[in-house]
Design a protein around this motif. Sequence first.
Motif, PDB file in Angstrom:
ATOM      1  N   GLU A   5      10.333 -32.652  13.997  1.00 23.48           N
ATOM      2  CA  GLU A   5      11.044 -32.287  12.643  1.00 23.48           C
ATOM      3  C   GLU A   5      11.161 -30.728  13.077  1.00 23.48           C
ATOM      4  O   GLU A   5      12.267 -29.948  12.875  1.00 23.48           O
ATOM      5  CB  GLU A   5      10.243 -32.619  11.670  1.00 23.48           C
ATOM      6  CG  GLU A   5      10.301 -34.184  11.374  1.00 23.48           C
ATOM      7  CD  GLU A   5       9.451 -34.519  10.122  1.00 23.48           C
ATOM      8  OE1 GLU A   5      10.009 -35.217   9.212  1.00 23.48           O
ATOM      9  OE2 GLU A   5       8.313 -33.963   9.972  1.00 23.48           O
ATOM     10  N   GLU A   9      14.514 -28.549  13.516  1.00 26.10           N
ATOM     11  CA  GLU A   9      14.692 -27.139  12.548  1.00 26.10           C
ATOM     12  C   GLU A   9      14.911 -26.066  13.535  1.00 26.10           C
ATOM     13  O   GLU A   9      15.855 -25.303  13.188  1.00 26.10           O
ATOM     14  CB  GLU A   9      13.589 -26.844  11.872  1.00 26.10           C
ATOM     15  CG  GLU A   9      13.880 -25.722  10.824  1.00 26.10           C
ATOM     16  CD  GLU A   9      12.822 -25.621   9.989  1.00 26.10           C
ATOM     17  OE1 GLU A   9      12.920 -24.476   9.147  1.00 26.10           O
ATOM     18  OE2 GLU A   9      11.853 -26.030   9.932  1.00 26.10           O
ATOM     19  N   VAL A  71      13.984 -20.028   6.944  1.00 28.52           N
ATOM     20  CA  VAL A  71      13.308 -21.330   7.571  1.00 28.52           C
ATOM     21  C   VAL A  71      12.084 -21.670   6.940  1.00 28.52           C
ATOM     22  O   VAL A  71      11.864 -20.983   5.829  1.00 28.52           O
ATOM     23  CB  VAL A  71      12.833 -20.650   9.048  1.00 28.52           C
ATOM     24  CG1 VAL A  71      13.995 -20.051   9.687  1.00 28.52           C
ATOM     25  CG2 VAL A  71      11.864 -19.590   8.847  1.00 28.52           C
ATOM     26  N   SER A  72      11.688 -22.919   6.979  1.00 26.81           N
ATOM     27  CA  SER A  72      10.566 -23.509   6.558  1.00 26.81           C
ATOM     28  C   SER A  72       9.314 -22.514   6.684  1.00 26.81           C
ATOM     29  O   SER A  72       9.318 -21.768   7.640  1.00 26.81           O
ATOM     30  CB  SER A  72      10.279 -24.852   6.836  1.00 26.81           C
ATOM     31  OG  SER A  72       9.929 -24.996   8.274  1.00 26.81           O
TER      32      SER A  72
END
Length: 80
Positions: A5, A9, A71-72
Motif C-alpha cells: 500500500e 501511494e 501524502v499520508s
Amino acid sequence: MHTVERLEEALALVSRLGYTIRQDCLGGRGGGCELKGRKLFFLDLDLGPDEQLEQVLATLRSEPSVGELPVSAELAELLK
C-alpha cells in the motif's frame, strides 16, 4: 499500512510529480531519471516490494516539490 500500500501511494506520488512509470526486470537498477526533458521512473520487477519502495522513496526525496503534495502520515515519515 502494508508495504504494498505504501508502494502504491509512493508510485502515485511519483506520477503526480510528472514521472512516467515503466516496469521491467532491471537486475536491481531501478529509479528515477530525466531523459530529453522527460521524467522517467523505472520500477525494477526483480526486486521485492520493500526494495521497490526504497527506490521510489529515493526518487521522491530528490524532488524539491514533494513537500507541497498531500501524502499520508506514514509516507511522510518515510520521506524524512
